[in-house]
Design an enzyme around this catalytic site. Structure first.
Site, PDB file in Angstrom:
ATOM      1  N   GLU A  53      24.431 -15.487 -17.238  1.00  0.00           N
ATOM      2  CA  GLU A  53      24.773 -14.665 -18.400  1.00  0.00           C
ATOM      3  C   GLU A  53      25.952 -13.741 -18.091  1.00  0.00           C
ATOM      4  O   GLU A  53      26.849 -13.546 -18.926  1.00  0.00           O
ATOM      5  CB  GLU A  53      23.564 -13.828 -18.828  1.00  0.00           C
ATOM      6  CG  GLU A  53      22.359 -14.653 -19.225  1.00  0.00           C
ATOM      7  CD  GLU A  53      21.391 -14.914 -18.071  1.00  0.00           C
ATOM      8  OE1 GLU A  53      20.179 -14.970 -18.323  1.00  0.00           O
ATOM      9  OE2 GLU A  53      21.854 -15.068 -16.915  1.00  0.00           O
ATOM     10  N   ALA A 157      12.476 -41.693   8.732  1.00  0.00           N
ATOM     11  CA  ALA A 157      13.025 -43.037   8.822  1.00  0.00           C
ATOM     12  C   ALA A 157      12.125 -43.844   9.745  1.00  0.00           C
ATOM     13  O   ALA A 157      11.553 -43.314  10.695  1.00  0.00           O
ATOM     14  CB  ALA A 157      14.458 -43.013   9.351  1.00  0.00           C
ATOM     15  N   ARG A 191      19.379 -31.599   3.353  1.00  0.00           N
ATOM     16  CA  ARG A 191      19.109 -30.330   4.045  1.00  0.00           C
ATOM     17  C   ARG A 191      19.747 -29.160   3.313  1.00  0.00           C
ATOM     18  O   ARG A 191      19.152 -28.090   3.165  1.00  0.00           O
ATOM     19  CB  ARG A 191      19.651 -30.392   5.474  1.00  0.00           C
ATOM     20  CG  ARG A 191      18.878 -31.286   6.418  1.00  0.00           C
ATOM     21  CD  ARG A 191      19.507 -31.254   7.809  1.00  0.00           C
ATOM     22  NE  ARG A 191      18.768 -32.066   8.765  1.00  0.00           N
ATOM     23  CZ  ARG A 191      19.103 -32.195  10.047  1.00  0.00           C
ATOM     24  NH1 ARG A 191      20.177 -31.550  10.513  1.00  0.00           N
ATOM     25  NH2 ARG A 191      18.376 -32.946  10.849  1.00  0.00           N
ATOM     26  N   ARG A 214      25.862 -30.296   9.506  1.00  0.00           N
ATOM     27  CA  ARG A 214      27.181 -30.570  10.081  1.00  0.00           C
ATOM     28  C   ARG A 214      27.988 -31.558   9.237  1.00  0.00           C
ATOM     29  O   ARG A 214      29.210 -31.574   9.303  1.00  0.00           O
ATOM     30  CB  ARG A 214      27.022 -31.140  11.503  1.00  0.00           C
ATOM     31  CG  ARG A 214      26.259 -30.261  12.448  1.00  0.00           C
ATOM     32  CD  ARG A 214      26.127 -30.880  13.832  1.00  0.00           C
ATOM     33  NE  ARG A 214      25.453 -32.167  13.806  1.00  0.00           N
ATOM     34  CZ  ARG A 214      24.129 -32.326  13.725  1.00  0.00           C
ATOM     35  NH1 ARG A 214      23.352 -31.253  13.619  1.00  0.00           N
ATOM     36  NH2 ARG A 214      23.596 -33.520  13.726  1.00  0.00           N
TER      37      ARG A 214
END
Length: 357
Positions: A53, A157, A191, A214
């Site tokens: 706003e 994974a 992340r 990174r």
């Protein structure tokens, strides 16, 4: 044509621009309309800076039009003093006569109070315009402030035959490489969209990760280490690289690590639910759990998760596999391929069932 919906859709578009830096605040968009023409736009760019706003009002080049305008906001304007003054008061001060709001704010310091403040000032308030679409912008914020725990994402994974972590050898086991470089970039983006990243002690001991961003331009999340037995070495990267962003949960205070690290004492019986409650009380609204298997399975078994990202490589480890991956019983909500890897996404929340407190 429903003009309120038209301009709210534009506000939703603007809100999404805050994805990388607004958290732990919600993503919010605002549009100011005068006589069928947009005269101001804004979104919440970064936590601690002006809200949507404020930015929308500041963009108006003819402020004398504000007393004849309508402001569209995806989330109820705040009514309390935090890092910035209340936006509801700004709308009142600028004499904007009509406010159209997408959804109410679940945060207890605001919920309903912003609307009440505007109405008591004589401003016409319409709320519930594209409500579900506006809620879908901020599942992490809504889940956190209705369930009083962070929004939890699980990520791992695995090999095709369901192994995670390291490859067993006759000497020292070494980390398996399941993901191609482009997938690692996406993980760092993931992340960057979370307030914090959590791992267990075994992950630190075996991999010594830095747990930062990174490979993506975004804020690195706070590092949360669960180490009930105090096994993580003092020279671990999580203690030596930006230690001020490390929250360390352990059984007893460690004097061998820098006092910049924030230590919280827990014991064997401290549940993951309690840890998540502590994180919420510290202002953390989203957590990415990256491992290892025991911690991930703990979250799954206790239904302490909202999204899971599971990447499966196209090869098997067989007898070289050291640790089995977590078991998830849900069916994927969607799947994509990154290079030769399949990435399955699982959803464990329903915002239509989560109501404001």
């Amino acid at each position: 044509m429903n003009y309120d919906e038209k301009y709210m859709r534009r506000a939703i578009q603007l809100a999404r621009n805050g994805m990388m830096f607004a958290s732990p605040n919600p993503m919010v968009g605002a549009v100011i309309v005068h006589d069928g023409k947009i005269i101001g736009e804004g979104f919440h760019r970064r936590c601690g800076e002006g809200h949507a706003e404020v930015n929308a009002v500041a963009s108006v080049t003819q402020p004398e039009l504000l007393p004849q305008s309508t402001i569209y906001v995806t989330l109820e304007p705040c009514s309390h003093y935090g890092k910035t003054p209340p936006c509801a008061q700004l709308i009142i001060d600028k004499k904007i006569p009509r406010a159209v709001i997408g959804t109410l704010d679940p945060f207890e310091k605001v919920s309903g109070r912003g609307v009440k403040m505007l109405q008591e000032a004589g401003i016409e308030v319409v709320h519930g315009i594209l409500e579900e679409e506006c809620r879908q912008i901020n599942p992490r914020f809504i889940i956190a402030h209705t369930l009083h725990r962070p929004f939890i994402t699980l990520k791992w994974a695995q090999s095709k035959d369901g192994f995670i972590d390291h490859i067993r050898t006759s000497q020292t086991p070494y980390a398996a490489q399941f993901s191609p470089p482009i997938s690692s970039t996406f993980v760092h983006k993931l992340r960057a969209t979370h307030d914090a990243i959590m791992v267990g002690s075994n992950t630190i001991i075996k991999d010594n990760p830095t747990l930062n961003c990174r490979l993506w331009n975004g804020n690195s999340p706070q590092k949360i280490i669960l180490d009930r037995k105090g096994l993580v070495p003092s020279f671990a990267n999580v203690f030596t690289s930006n230690p001020e962003y490390t929250l360390y949960f352990t059984a007893k205070e460690r004097n061998d690590i820098t006092n910049i690290v924030n230590q919280t004492i827990i014991n064997e019986s401290t549940s993951l639910h309690t840890v998540m409650s502590i994180l919420y009380q510290r202002g953390i609204t989203s957590v990415l759990i990256e491992g290892g298997t025991d911690l991930l399975q703990n979250a799954l078994d206790n239904n302490l998760w909202d999204i899971a990202r599971v990447e499966t490589a196209p090869f098997s480890l067989g007898q070289k596999g050291e640790k089995k991956a977590p078991k998830i019983t849900h069916s994927p909500s969607t799947s994509i391929y990154i290079d030769q890897n399949r990435v399955d996404f699982y959803t464990n929340y329903n915002l239509s069932r989560v109501k404001n407190s």
